[in-house]
Design a protein around this motif. Structure first.
Motif, mmCIF file in Angstrom:
data_model
loop_
_atom_site.group_PDB
_atom_site.id
_atom_site.type_symbol
_atom_site.label_atom_id
_atom_site.label_comp_id
_atom_site.label_asym_id
_atom_site.label_seq_id
_atom_site.Cartn_x
_atom_site.Cartn_y
_atom_site.Cartn_z
ATOM 1 N N TYR A 1 0.815 -1.205 0.000
ATOM 2 C CA TYR A 1 0.000 0.000 0.000
ATOM 3 C C TYR A 1 0.856 1.266 0.000
ATOM 4 O O TYR A 1 1.948 1.301 0.573
ATOM 5 C CB TYR A 1 -0.937 -0.017 1.209
ATOM 6 N N GLU A 2 0.307 2.298 -0.638
ATOM 7 C CA GLU A 2 0.999 3.571 -0.791
ATOM 8 C C GLU A 2 0.433 4.612 0.178
ATOM 9 O O GLU A 2 -0.762 4.597 0.487
ATOM 10 C CB GLU A 2 0.856 4.091 -2.223
ATOM 11 N N ALA B 1 -1.248 7.829 1.274
ATOM 12 C CA ALA B 1 -2.235 8.631 0.561
ATOM 13 C C ALA B 1 -2.612 9.917 1.289
ATOM 14 O O ALA B 1 -2.907 10.929 0.642
ATOM 15 C CB ALA B 1 -3.499 7.804 0.323
ATOM 16 N N TYR C 1 -2.990 4.544 4.216
ATOM 17 C CA TYR C 1 -2.332 3.815 3.134
ATOM 18 C C TYR C 1 -3.372 3.036 2.323
ATOM 19 O O TYR C 1 -4.196 2.303 2.883
ATOM 20 C CB TYR C 1 -1.297 2.837 3.714
ATOM 21 N N GLU D 1 -4.023 1.260 -1.983
ATOM 22 C CA GLU D 1 -3.300 0.723 -3.139
ATOM 23 C C GLU D 1 -2.796 1.827 -4.049
ATOM 24 O O GLU D 1 -1.817 1.663 -4.753
ATOM 25 C CB GLU D 1 -4.172 -0.258 -3.910
ATOM 26 N N SER D 2 -3.471 2.973 -4.046
ATOM 27 C CA SER D 2 -3.036 4.118 -4.837
ATOM 28 C C SER D 2 -3.183 5.382 -3.998
ATOM 29 O O SER D 2 -4.152 5.504 -3.234
ATOM 30 C CB SER D 2 -3.886 4.251 -6.104
ATOM 31 N N PRO D 3 -2.247 6.321 -4.126
ATOM 32 C CA PRO D 3 -2.409 7.588 -3.408
ATOM 33 C C PRO D 3 -3.559 8.433 -3.941
ATOM 34 O O PRO D 3 -3.991 9.377 -3.281
ATOM 35 C CB PRO D 3 -1.059 8.281 -3.620
ATOM 36 N N GLU D 4 -4.061 8.098 -5.132
ATOM 37 C CA GLU D 4 -5.240 8.764 -5.688
ATOM 38 C C GLU D 4 -6.471 8.025 -5.184
ATOM 39 O O GLU D 4 -6.781 6.925 -5.652
ATOM 40 C CB GLU D 4 -5.182 8.764 -7.212
ATOM 41 N N SER E 1 -10.206 6.748 -4.246
ATOM 42 C CA SER E 1 -11.535 6.644 -4.810
ATOM 43 C C SER E 1 -12.512 7.421 -3.930
ATOM 44 O O SER E 1 -12.183 7.836 -2.807
ATOM 45 C CB SER E 1 -11.969 5.179 -4.886
#
Length: 378
Positions: free
Chosen positions: A200-201, A203, A313, A315-318, A320
């Motif tokens: 995980y990134e 965010a 954290y 899966e993407s820093p962008e 949903s």
């Protein structure tokens, strides 16, 4: 038994069993500046403390700084890709070298240089070079250049700090002979490493300064007897009757179970949420319906203030729309807690209460108080 400040100074040690009368820390341990000073050495310099996330420094030369117990360190990935920690202190005359660099905005350098006299260190901490003025004695009439002693690069390197990991989570320990992180974490290390935390990134980060002692917030985080009255959005989605608070030596886990009578989209969780508290001041929060996790660092500033660093954290820093909703609801929960703990701390500061009383479902808080007392007495 609750004890009031009635002039008798009647407080006692935290009882080993929560069912006994004196089962909470004396109130002065939350308000006394001398206790805060003691904790810098006896708590934050002797136990493993969370420093940051390895994903923040993926490449050699990337680093961030962190201040723990009044000690500032540099956490850096060296040229062999190993993560290391050093005091942010030059071996020459003790100058701070690197400016404050948060984990969310890591720096990048091929070496560590002190701006005072330009002593320069490799990323493994060894002294790389010093200016020519440290090799010649041109301004000293009592010395010849040949009399100048050559500096041993290893012996004049940076002071390293013990660092170990639970998955991508980085922990440091300032003690000269610490227990291992594996010993302090116990089964928590195995359990957390069974999750793909490194996937995980980062965010989001929220940093808040709160007007109360750090242990006040830690105790609030560690129980949910207050939830029914104060966290309506949170409580409507969980079944407290089926939830459990599990306690181990240096950590506890709050298992919150989804109330199946509540629609999933109306709740923060689906299935089971797990809130992990790792002594002294780190938490990791997993919500059942969120593909990610959050962490808290509960950093004391002084006896009456702490800083909460909340990181999220995914899966993407962008994020949903659903993930953004989750973060905002979590943030709302924090803000509700801030109001509660600041109100509690105002009461503690009045001096009326000498020693409080814990209830049967506050066994996690009891463990927190016992660990604090054991550290003070060590």
């Amino acid at each position: 038994m609750t004890r009031w400040n009635d002039g008798t100074d009647a407080t006692a040690s935290v009882s080993p069993d929560i069912t006994e009368e004196t089962n909470a820390l004396p109130a002065s341990y939350f308000t006394d500046p001398a206790v805060h000073e003691m904790e810098q050495e006896k708590v934050f310099s002797r136990y493993w403390v969370y420093a940051g996330h390895a994903n923040a420094i993926r490449e050699p030369g990337e680093y961030f700084t962190r201040t723990i117990g009044g000690k500032q360190i540099i956490v850096v990935r060296d040229h062999d890709t190993e993560v290391r920690a050093f005091y942010n202190v030059c071996a020459h005359r003790g100058s701070k070298m690197v400016e404050d660099t948060p984990m969310t905005e890591p720096g990048n350098a091929s070496s560590i240089r002190c701006p005072y006299h330009l002593w320069t260190y490799d990323l493994d901490g060894d002294l790389r070079s010093t200016p020519q003025s440290f090799e010649e004695a041109g301004m000293n009439p009592d010395l010849e250049d040949d009399d100048v002693r050559e500096l041993d690069r290893e012996k004049n390197g940076l002071m390293e700090v013990e660092l170990d990991t639970i998955g991508p989570l980085l922990f440091v320990n300032f003690d000269t002979d610490p227990m291992s992180l594996e010993e302090q974490a116990g089964d928590l290390k195995t359990e957390l490493e069974s999750f793909p935390l490194e996937r995980y990134e980062h965010a989001r980060r929220y940093v808040s300064e709160v007007e109360c002692n750090w242990k006040t917030f830690s105790g609030n985080y560690s129980e949910c007897d207050h939830c029914q009255a104060n966290h309506q959005d949170w409580i409507k989605g969980i079944s407290l009757a089926e939830s459990e608070l599990e306690v181990d030596d240096y950590y506890w886990v709050l298992h919150y179970t989804h109330d199946e009578s509540v629609e999933a989209e109306e709740s923060l969780i689906e299935g089971e949420a797990r809130f992990y508290y790792f002594w002294p001041n780190f938490t990791l929060n997993m919500y059942g319906n969120a593909d990610g996790y959050g962490t808290y660092i509960i950093d004391p500033i002084d006896e009456g203030r702490f800083q909460l660093i909340a990181d999220y954290y995914f899966e993407s820093p962008e994020l949903s729309e659903e993930e953004e909703r989750f973060v905002q609801l979590s943030r709302k929960l924090q803000e509700e807690d801030f109001e509660l703990v600041e109100r509690q701390y105002e009461g503690l500061q009045s001096g009326a209460l000498a020693q409080g009383q814990l209830g049967p479902n506050e066994h996690t808080v009891h463990r927190l108080h016992r660990l604090a007392q054991e550290a003070y007495n060590a």
